[in-house]
Design an enzyme around this catalytic site. Sequence first.
Site, PDB file in Angstrom:
ATOM      1  CG  ASP A  47     -10.404  65.738  27.707  1.00 44.58           C
ATOM      2  OD1 ASP A  47     -10.672  66.218  26.592  1.00 44.58           O
ATOM      3  OD2 ASP A  47     -10.233  64.526  27.914  1.00 44.58           O
ATOM      4  CE1 TYR A  75      -2.395  64.367  28.305  1.00 44.01           C
ATOM      5  CE2 TYR A  75      -1.094  62.848  26.977  1.00 44.01           C
ATOM      6  CZ  TYR A  75      -1.988  63.907  27.063  1.00 44.01           C
ATOM      7  OH  TYR A  75      -2.467  64.486  25.924  1.00 44.01           O
ATOM      8  CG  ASP A  89     -14.026  61.721  31.934  1.00 39.23           C
ATOM      9  OD1 ASP A  89     -15.212  61.633  32.324  1.00 39.23           O
ATOM     10  OD2 ASP A  89     -13.656  62.569  31.107  1.00 39.23           O
ATOM     11  NE  ARG A 189     -11.744  61.388  27.142  1.00 42.35           N
ATOM     12  CZ  ARG A 189     -12.665  62.321  26.993  1.00 42.35           C
ATOM     13  NH1 ARG A 189     -13.614  62.453  27.893  1.00 42.35           N
ATOM     14  NH2 ARG A 189     -12.638  63.123  25.959  1.00 42.35           N
TER      15      ARG A 189
END
Length: 306
Positions: A47, A75, A89, A189
């Site tokens: 993203d 992550y 987000d 997210r």
Amino acid sequence: MREAATVNALGGLLIVDKDGGQTSHDVVSRCRKILRTRKIGHAGTLDPMATGVLVLGVERATKLLGVLTLTTKSYSATIRLGQSTETDDAEGEVVATTSAAHLTDAEIATAVADLTGDIDQVPATVSAIKVNGERAYARARAGEQVELAARPVTVSRFDILARRDIDSTATTFVDLDVEVDCSSGTYIRALARDLGAALGVGGHLTALRRTRVGPFTLEHARTLEALAEDPTLNLDIDSAVRLAFPHREITAAESESLRDGRWLEPIGIGGVHAATTTDGRTIALLEEKGKRSSPVFVVRPRGLID
């Protein structure tokens, strides 16, 4: 006249530490200019808001991207509890705000545990999943009501590293710094959204950094600025293959057979693996099926000069 590429015909992998605000396509475009070649592709997107590991194939190594085992990813992220957004987000418009001040660490830990393991996850509506041939995010941005089906994913680790209570005007948010190990196709997210929903206060992602894709980590990665200063590959094709695949050592005669696309006798290795010479050169990637170990990608076909 087009300038010659700065890498040879075999190429290799670029492991980029992507900056925030860039799309994966932006990174590919910039790398094409730096390395002076059009033959660059990426193994999965990241993203624009996110930073971190993005795997690119260059020249002939673009053909590696389809067979690399990149099914696990890691992550580090920050989740804000107490506020929901249209995109799950920080880039989306706020749709609801609820104080999260009352949440206890134990309540949060229980909700996190429920989102760990094998779960069914509804992807974010602004994901790149195709709906009737069009990306979900394109339909959502056009004002359509997008409904995506839940998909099975695996969250093997969902650890809370720190909690911060953030006092804002008339409310209190709870920010959680987390680390997540998960299967490919997991949306962090969406984890933030679902965690907030489970706790009754809403949630969204405020920061995301990908630290690992398969065997490739931030230790292998370079920024675009560093690449521009030294326009070379992170991993040549042989180094990339050694890192990503098990291998079998082959004879000179077997090497010649593989270069012509012929198969070898199987030796009992499961999955895709590399056939390498005694001096470490990868000739082909193989997969055993029945009585044959057949090439799935001939790295050095006859006639290729490297």
